[in-house]
Design a protein around this motif. Structure first.
Motif, mmCIF file in Angstrom:
data_model
loop_
_atom_site.group_PDB
_atom_site.id
_atom_site.type_symbol
_atom_site.label_atom_id
_atom_site.label_comp_id
_atom_site.label_asym_id
_atom_site.label_seq_id
_atom_site.Cartn_x
_atom_site.Cartn_y
_atom_site.Cartn_z
ATOM 1 N N THR A 1 53.656 14.521 126.317
ATOM 2 C CA THR A 1 54.785 15.156 125.647
ATOM 3 C C THR A 1 54.426 16.503 125.020
ATOM 4 O O THR A 1 55.296 17.184 124.497
ATOM 5 N N GLN B 1 53.647 20.396 124.631
ATOM 6 C CA GLN B 1 54.013 21.617 125.322
ATOM 7 C C GLN B 1 52.744 22.295 125.839
ATOM 8 O O GLN B 1 51.703 22.264 125.189
ATOM 9 N N ARG C 1 62.884 32.843 129.626
ATOM 10 C CA ARG C 1 61.598 32.180 129.389
ATOM 11 C C ARG C 1 60.566 32.795 130.314
ATOM 12 O O ARG C 1 60.818 32.990 131.496
ATOM 13 N N ASP D 1 56.977 17.541 132.238
ATOM 14 C CA ASP D 1 57.653 18.452 133.169
ATOM 15 C C ASP D 1 56.757 18.756 134.371
ATOM 16 O O ASP D 1 57.228 18.820 135.501
ATOM 17 N N ASP E 1 50.358 25.233 126.427
ATOM 18 C CA ASP E 1 50.069 26.458 125.689
ATOM 19 C C ASP E 1 49.492 27.488 126.655
ATOM 20 O O ASP E 1 48.418 27.274 127.221
ATOM 21 N N GLU F 1 57.423 28.788 129.259
ATOM 22 C CA GLU F 1 57.203 28.462 127.851
ATOM 23 C C GLU F 1 58.137 27.327 127.465
ATOM 24 O O GLU F 1 59.305 27.329 127.825
ATOM 25 N N GLY F 2 57.599 26.352 126.772
ATOM 26 C CA GLY F 2 58.384 25.196 126.356
ATOM 27 C C GLY F 2 58.236 23.991 127.271
ATOM 28 O O GLY F 2 58.630 22.891 126.910
ATOM 29 N N ASP F 3 57.679 24.194 128.487
ATOM 30 C CA ASP F 3 57.469 23.067 129.390
ATOM 31 C C ASP F 3 56.397 22.127 128.836
ATOM 32 O O ASP F 3 55.445 22.567 128.187
ATOM 33 N N THR F 4 56.555 20.849 129.125
ATOM 34 C CA THR F 4 55.580 19.844 128.705
ATOM 35 C C THR F 4 54.807 19.344 129.922
ATOM 36 O O THR F 4 55.147 19.644 131.059
ATOM 37 N N TRP F 5 53.801 18.526 129.663
ATOM 38 C CA TRP F 5 53.035 17.927 130.758
ATOM 39 C C TRP F 5 53.889 16.941 131.532
ATOM 40 O O TRP F 5 53.691 16.749 132.721
#
Length: 91
Positions: free
Chosen positions: A79, A81, A11, A39, A83, A33-37
């Motif tokens: 929730t 992701q 990633r 996270d 960008d 990439e793929g992490d959310t808020w």
């Protein structure tokens, strides 16, 4: 002997800076990439919070995408992701 191989997709690490409009506190946010808020709130618990399901920057306000509500942006969901091509501001 038996060997087991596992293929993992690397990633990419990204970063951007958030600055509070009132306290002028800044934070360089690093994310994959793929992490959310959510996270990010777990990674930076003293600075990024979740309030009513949306990401906030301390006491400075909600994190907004697309460069601010005056440019058609909106608060970012906890929730969502992150960008790497988006512009995020604190309002």
């Amino acid at each position: 002997m038996t060997f087991t191989a596992k293929v993992e997709t690397a990633r990419q690490l990204h970063s951007f800076t958030l600055t509070g409009p009132y306290t002028h506190q800044s934070l360089v946010v690093e994310f994959y990439e793929g992490d959310t808020w959510n996270d990010m709130a777990a990674k930076y618990p003293n600075t990024i919070k979740i309030h009513s399901g949306y990401a906030t920057f301390g006491s400075d306000g909600f994190i907004n995408d697309k460069g601010g509500s005056d440019k058609g942006g909106s608060w970012v969901s906890a929730t969502a992701q992150i960008d790497p091509n988006e512009t995020y501001v604190v309002q």
